[in-house]
Scaffold this active site. Structure first.
Site, mmCIF file in Angstrom:
data_model
loop_
_atom_site.group_PDB
_atom_site.id
_atom_site.type_symbol
_atom_site.label_atom_id
_atom_site.label_comp_id
_atom_site.label_asym_id
_atom_site.label_seq_id
_atom_site.Cartn_x
_atom_site.Cartn_y
_atom_site.Cartn_z
ATOM 1 N N TYR A 144 0.849 -1.195 0.000
ATOM 2 C CA TYR A 144 0.000 0.000 0.000
ATOM 3 C C TYR A 144 0.877 1.234 0.000
ATOM 4 C CZ TYR A 144 -3.584 3.354 1.492
ATOM 5 O OH TYR A 144 -4.441 4.430 1.576
ATOM 6 N N ASP A 239 9.141 2.839 0.302
ATOM 7 C CA ASP A 239 8.053 3.487 1.030
ATOM 8 C C ASP A 239 8.226 3.108 2.499
ATOM 9 O OD1 ASP A 239 5.771 4.225 2.311
ATOM 10 O OD2 ASP A 239 4.386 3.385 0.828
ATOM 11 N N LYS A 267 3.491 8.900 9.134
ATOM 12 C CA LYS A 267 3.265 8.284 10.443
ATOM 13 C C LYS A 267 4.226 8.808 11.522
ATOM 14 C CE LYS A 267 0.462 4.795 8.417
ATOM 15 N NZ LYS A 267 0.526 4.066 7.176
#
Ligand SMILES: *Cc1c(COP(=O)(O)O)cnc(C)c1O
Length: 430
Positions: A144, A239, A267
């Site tokens: 993702y 990522d 995050k």
């Protein structure tokens, strides 16, 4: 537990918010039942709108690595807010957090801050395309990278095919530039590269996957991708929105000793405020506007509150690197406890773990890629386990595909309670 107020709030929310939520993963659609509304959180605990207390393993899906309402972050945000919440002019704190982040991470010279992990990945790919002058990208099934169009592509049956859109609204034109490969399968990636020789701008991946459960890279996989990229002029994009500043201060680039060309963050880097970032060496980053021609911008990018939160969290992590050992030990302890419980109840299971990320699949087949994760997801089993844990006061992410995140505010007593809860929940499984 009683969820009277949560239920009432959910009824109201559904009238004005699609599905009652602002991000689909928060709804309990996958596990059944209604979502629980959070009221406040402190350390490792979240309290819902009815006053129920949970030991929780979402950590806002990753950021709260030192626990909720971590005092230095809260103070930094309050202090910053008093001085104005946004200017649209450069501020000193943006340079400070950039210097700190770059010092913690290998192989990057410059960083740009954005507002989410989605934006970071979307912009990283644009930069890779601008830098290489090529249009296609390779992503891995089950990884993702946020919800921008290029990434919402799912595999058909064969991996070496053009992707087809799996969300309405993603055009075929966009989908055809996203090629799919199989995680942990280097031969497959080589095949995709050779079939699209000279056309691939970048390979993007979660170097430790966390969005199909936790799936560490197989021995040699990252190194193999690095070599493949080098020999074909392809940029390797890690990522690290989930893994950056979580697995180690320097993320997977550091823990697996493998250099990426562009790295994305989110995050943890925002300390719980909306922040994403992408970073690379000068030769790549200098293609970005206003230095270069690749355009990227944001009204609230580098927002002073968000930067203050991120800076104080990164500073705490940088000053106390032993926190990563502490987290890894706690996660190993939980792993051992969960395994014992599952064995005691003869529940088929696979537990994957890396640093403070851990996930359990209710199958004995090793989970190494999207296919094995899907086969092992056994939603029925997970849903029973999820609700069993919830009843015992343990809040897990409401999906069989999510990684559990540990925060360092968790005590061994909390972990013992979690293992005891799993013992009760496992009795419901068969
Ligand atoms: C969460 C996540 C994103 C998206 O970040 P948002 O801030 O939700 O847009 C991208 N990549 C990975 C690996 C993630 O875990």
């Amino acid at each position: 537990m009683i969820y009277k107020r949560s239920s009432a709030l959910f009824i109201e929310a559904q009238k004005v918010l699609p599905g009652g939520v602002n991000s689909p993963v928060r709804a309990f659609k996958a596990v059944g039942g209604d979502p629980i509304f959070a009221a406040e959180a402190k350390g490792a605990y979240v309290y819902d709108a009815d006053g129920n207390k949970f030991i929780e393993y979402i950590n806002s899906w990753g950021p709260m690595i030192l626990g909720h309402a971590y005092q230095p972050v809260v103070n930094a945000v309050i202090d910053a807010a008093k001085k104005g919440t946004s200017f649209g002019m450069p501020t000193e704190i943006e340079t400070e957090i950039a210097q700190l982040a770059i010092s913690m991470v290998p192989n990057v010279d410059k960083i740009r801050f954005v507002n989410s992990g989605t934006e970071a990945c979307m912009s990283a790919v644009r930069l890779a395309r601008g830098f290489t002058g090529r249009e296609k990208i390779i992503k891995f099934s089950g990884c993702y990278h946020g919800h921008s169009d290029s990434f919402l592509i799912q595999a058909g049956s064969g991996a070496v095919t053009f992707g087809s859109p799996n969300s309405p609204g993603v055009t075929r034109g966009t989908a055809k530039d996203t090629l799919l490969a199989t995680f942990n399968d280097l031969e497959n990636v080589k095949e995709v590269v050779s079939q699209n020789s000279g056309e691939i701008a970048c390979i993007i991946l979660e170097p430790v996957a966390g969005n199909m459960g936790c799936i560490p890279p197989a021995e040699g996989f990252l190194e193999g991708l690095r070599a493949l990229c080098d020999s074909h002029g392809i940029l390797l994009v890690f990522d690290e929105v989930m893994t950056g500043f979580r697995l180690t201060a320097g993320g997977v680039q550091q823990s697996r000793n493998c250099k990426a060309d562009i790295v994305t963050y989110g995050k943890v880097i925002g300390g719980g405020l909306p922040v994403g970032a992408f970073a690379a060496r000068d030769e790549i980053m200098d293609h970005l506007a206003p230095l270069g021609a690749v355009y990227q911008a944001g009204t609230l990018s580098g927002n002073p509150l968000a930067m203050a939160a991120g800076f104080s969290l990164l500073k705490a992590l940088n000053e106390n690197p032993s926190v990563y050992d502490s987290l890894a030990k706690k996660t190993a302890y939980l792993h051992k406890g969960l395994s014992e419980v599952m064995h005691r109840h003869s529940v088929a299971h696979t537990i994957n773990r890396e640093g403070s990320m851990i996930s359990i699949h209710f199958s004995e087949i090793p989970v190494t890629d999207f296919n094995t994760a899907t086969n092992a997801a056994k939603n029925g089993q997970f849903n029973i386990f999820f609700h069993g844990m919830l009843r015992e006061g343990i809040y897990l992410a409401p999906s069989a595909y999510e990684t559990w995140f540990l925060c360092d505010a968790l005590s061994y007593d909390d972990l013992d309670k979690t293992i005891a809860a799993a013992d009760s929940a496992a009795k419901l499984l068969k």
